[in-house]
Design a protein around this motif. Structure first.
Motif, PDB file in Angstrom:
ATOM      1  N   HIS A 144     -36.905   0.871  10.084  1.00 61.83           N
ATOM      2  CA  HIS A 144     -36.519  -0.535  10.205  1.00 61.83           C
ATOM      3  C   HIS A 144     -35.966  -1.064   8.873  1.00 61.83           C
ATOM      4  CE1 HIS A 144     -36.577  -4.731  11.374  1.00 61.83           C
ATOM      5  NE2 HIS A 144     -37.359  -4.997  10.343  1.00 61.83           N
ATOM      6  N   ILE A 145     -36.628  -0.758   7.784  1.00 57.35           N
ATOM      7  CA  ILE A 145     -36.158  -1.201   6.466  1.00 57.35           C
ATOM      8  C   ILE A 145     -34.794  -0.595   6.166  1.00 57.35           C
ATOM      9  CG2 ILE A 145     -36.593  -1.051   3.975  1.00 57.35           C
ATOM     10  CD1 ILE A 145     -39.619  -1.244   4.710  1.00 57.35           C
ATOM     11  N   TYR A 146     -34.610   0.675   6.503  1.00 61.47           N
ATOM     12  CA  TYR A 146     -33.319   1.333   6.290  1.00 61.47           C
ATOM     13  C   TYR A 146     -32.223   0.642   7.102  1.00 61.47           C
ATOM     14  CZ  TYR A 146     -29.631   4.821   6.575  1.00 61.47           C
ATOM     15  OH  TYR A 146     -28.419   5.448   6.547  1.00 61.47           O
ATOM     16  N   GLU A 147     -32.506   0.361   8.376  1.00 61.88           N
ATOM     17  CA  GLU A 147     -31.512  -0.304   9.226  1.00 61.88           C
ATOM     18  C   GLU A 147     -31.186  -1.698   8.703  1.00 61.88           C
ATOM     19  OE1 GLU A 147     -33.456   0.027  13.002  1.00 61.88           O
ATOM     20  OE2 GLU A 147     -32.628   2.026  13.378  1.00 61.88           O
ATOM     21  N   MET A 148     -32.189  -2.426   8.211  1.00 65.62           N
ATOM     22  CA  MET A 148     -31.948  -3.748   7.638  1.00 65.62           C
ATOM     23  C   MET A 148     -31.119  -3.635   6.353  1.00 65.62           C
ATOM     24  SD  MET A 148     -33.140  -5.794   9.817  1.00 65.62           S
ATOM     25  CE  MET A 148     -32.945  -7.305   8.931  1.00 65.62           C
ATOM     26  N   SER A 149     -31.341  -2.583   5.583  1.00 68.99           N
ATOM     27  CA  SER A 149     -30.548  -2.356   4.368  1.00 68.99           C
ATOM     28  C   SER A 149     -29.081  -2.139   4.718  1.00 68.99           C
ATOM     29  CB  SER A 149     -31.074  -1.140   3.603  1.00 68.99           C
ATOM     30  OG  SER A 149     -32.394  -1.341   3.207  1.00 68.99           O
ATOM     31  N   LEU A 150     -28.832  -1.388   5.793  1.00 67.58           N
ATOM     32  CA  LEU A 150     -27.451  -1.185   6.240  1.00 67.58           C
ATOM     33  C   LEU A 150     -26.832  -2.505   6.691  1.00 67.58           C
ATOM     34  CD1 LEU A 150     -27.700   2.144   8.295  1.00 67.58           C
ATOM     35  CD2 LEU A 150     -26.838   1.822   5.962  1.00 67.58           C
ATOM     36  N   LEU A 151     -27.607  -3.317   7.368  1.00 64.91           N
ATOM     37  CA  LEU A 151     -27.134  -4.627   7.823  1.00 64.91           C
ATOM     38  C   LEU A 151     -26.722  -5.485   6.635  1.00 64.91           C
ATOM     39  CD1 LEU A 151     -27.305  -6.489  10.600  1.00 64.91           C
ATOM     40  CD2 LEU A 151     -29.106  -7.552   9.261  1.00 64.91           C
ATOM     41  N   ILE A 152     -27.549  -5.516   5.602  1.00 60.65           N
ATOM     42  CA  ILE A 152     -27.245  -6.304   4.398  1.00 60.65           C
ATOM     43  C   ILE A 152     -26.024  -5.742   3.687  1.00 60.65           C
ATOM     44  CG2 ILE A 152     -28.100  -6.937   2.103  1.00 60.65           C
ATOM     45  CD1 ILE A 152     -30.917  -7.033   3.435  1.00 60.65           C
ATOM     46  N   ALA A 153     -25.951  -4.412   3.575  1.00 59.47           N
ATOM     47  CA  ALA A 153     -24.810  -3.780   2.904  1.00 59.47           C
ATOM     48  C   ALA A 153     -23.530  -4.085   3.655  1.00 59.47           C
ATOM     49  CB  ALA A 153     -25.028  -2.278   2.807  1.00 59.47           C
ATOM     50  N   ASN A 154     -23.554  -4.007   4.969  1.00 62.96           N
ATOM     51  CA  ASN A 154     -22.355  -4.310   5.769  1.00 62.96           C
ATOM     52  C   ASN A 154     -21.962  -5.774   5.635  1.00 62.96           C
ATOM     53  OD1 ASN A 154     -22.105  -1.685   6.632  1.00 62.96           O
ATOM     54  ND2 ASN A 154     -23.105  -2.039   8.599  1.00 62.96           N
ATOM     55  N   ALA A 155     -22.942  -6.657   5.615  1.00 58.10           N
ATOM     56  CA  ALA A 155     -22.640  -8.084   5.473  1.00 58.10           C
ATOM     57  C   ALA A 155     -21.972  -8.370   4.132  1.00 58.10           C
ATOM     58  CB  ALA A 155     -23.916  -8.911   5.619  1.00 58.10           C
ATOM     59  N   SER A 156     -22.444  -7.710   3.083  1.00 58.82           N
ATOM     60  CA  SER A 156     -21.847  -7.969   1.767  1.00 58.82           C
ATOM     61  C   SER A 156     -20.425  -7.426   1.661  1.00 58.82           C
ATOM     62  CB  SER A 156     -22.717  -7.348   0.673  1.00 58.82           C
ATOM     63  OG  SER A 156     -22.664  -5.932   0.729  1.00 58.82           O
ATOM     64  N   ARG A 157     -20.094  -6.439   2.505  1.00 64.17           N
ATOM     65  CA  ARG A 157     -18.724  -5.880   2.517  1.00 64.17           C
ATOM     66  C   ARG A 157     -17.889  -6.456   3.655  1.00 64.17           C
ATOM     67  NH1 ARG A 157     -20.181   0.281   2.430  1.00 64.17           N
ATOM     68  NH2 ARG A 157     -21.903  -0.565   3.583  1.00 64.17           N
ATOM     69  N   LYS A 158     -18.462  -7.423   4.387  1.00 65.87           N
ATOM     70  CA  LYS A 158     -17.798  -8.067   5.522  1.00 65.87           C
ATOM     71  C   LYS A 158     -17.394  -7.052   6.593  1.00 65.87           C
ATOM     72  CE  LYS A 158     -16.270 -11.868   2.712  1.00 65.87           C
ATOM     73  NZ  LYS A 158     -15.186 -12.662   2.181  1.00 65.87           N
ATOM     74  N   LEU A 159     -18.319  -6.106   6.864  1.00 66.40           N
ATOM     75  CA  LEU A 159     -18.114  -5.103   7.920  1.00 66.40           C
ATOM     76  C   LEU A 159     -18.985  -5.446   9.115  1.00 66.40           C
ATOM     77  CD1 LEU A 159     -18.227  -1.843   5.748  1.00 66.40           C
ATOM     78  CD2 LEU A 159     -16.208  -2.970   6.688  1.00 66.40           C
ATOM     79  N   PRO A 160     -18.528  -5.123  10.316  1.00 68.27           N
ATOM     80  CA  PRO A 160     -19.357  -5.393  11.499  1.00 68.27           C
ATOM     81  C   PRO A 160     -20.544  -4.434  11.571  1.00 68.27           C
ATOM     82  CG  PRO A 160     -17.368  -4.213  12.121  1.00 68.27           C
ATOM     83  CD  PRO A 160     -17.249  -4.528  10.650  1.00 68.27           C
ATOM     84  N   ASN A 161     -21.568  -4.864  12.274  1.00 68.38           N
ATOM     85  CA  ASN A 161     -22.742  -4.024  12.478  1.00 68.38           C
ATOM     86  C   ASN A 161     -22.750  -3.481  13.886  1.00 68.38           C
ATOM     87  OD1 ASN A 161     -24.333  -4.165   9.976  1.00 68.38           O
ATOM     88  ND2 ASN A 161     -24.155  -6.349  10.366  1.00 68.38           N
TER      89      ASN A 161
END
Length: 98
Positions: free
Chosen positions: A81-98
């Protein structure tokens, strides 16, 4: 089972990498001297990475299976779950869809 296999492979890869190199967040990176939104957010992420490193350092398979109650997640499920949330944050900072 797929998740367990993925975590095992990831753990083995990390272990092999750690034999030659220190893992990221073994030490807390030096703070930026500027206090802009980006540097503050980066420092926040660095702090989380540092704490996560030391909170999970040395976990064994039996630790990953631990579940404090019937309704709770196992340690493995929490890490995923923490890993998936980290990907979500990383994508948001790069303006990429999840």
């Amino acid at each position: 089972m797929k998740t367990l296999s993925t975590l095992f492979l990831l753990s083995f890869s990390i272990y092999a990498f750690a034999q030659e190199n220190a893992l990221p967040y073994h030490d807390l990176p030096t703070a930026s001297e500027s206090f802009m939104a980006g540097s503050v957010a980066a420092r926040f992420i660095d702090g989380l990475g540092f704490r996560f490193y030391w909170a999970t350092e040395g976990l064994r398979g039996s630790d990953l299976e631990y579940k404090p109650s019937k309704e709770a997640r196992t340690m493995e499920e929490t890490i995923v779950h923490i890993y998936e949330m980290s990907l979500l944050i990383a994508n948001a900072s790069r303006k990429l869809p999840n």
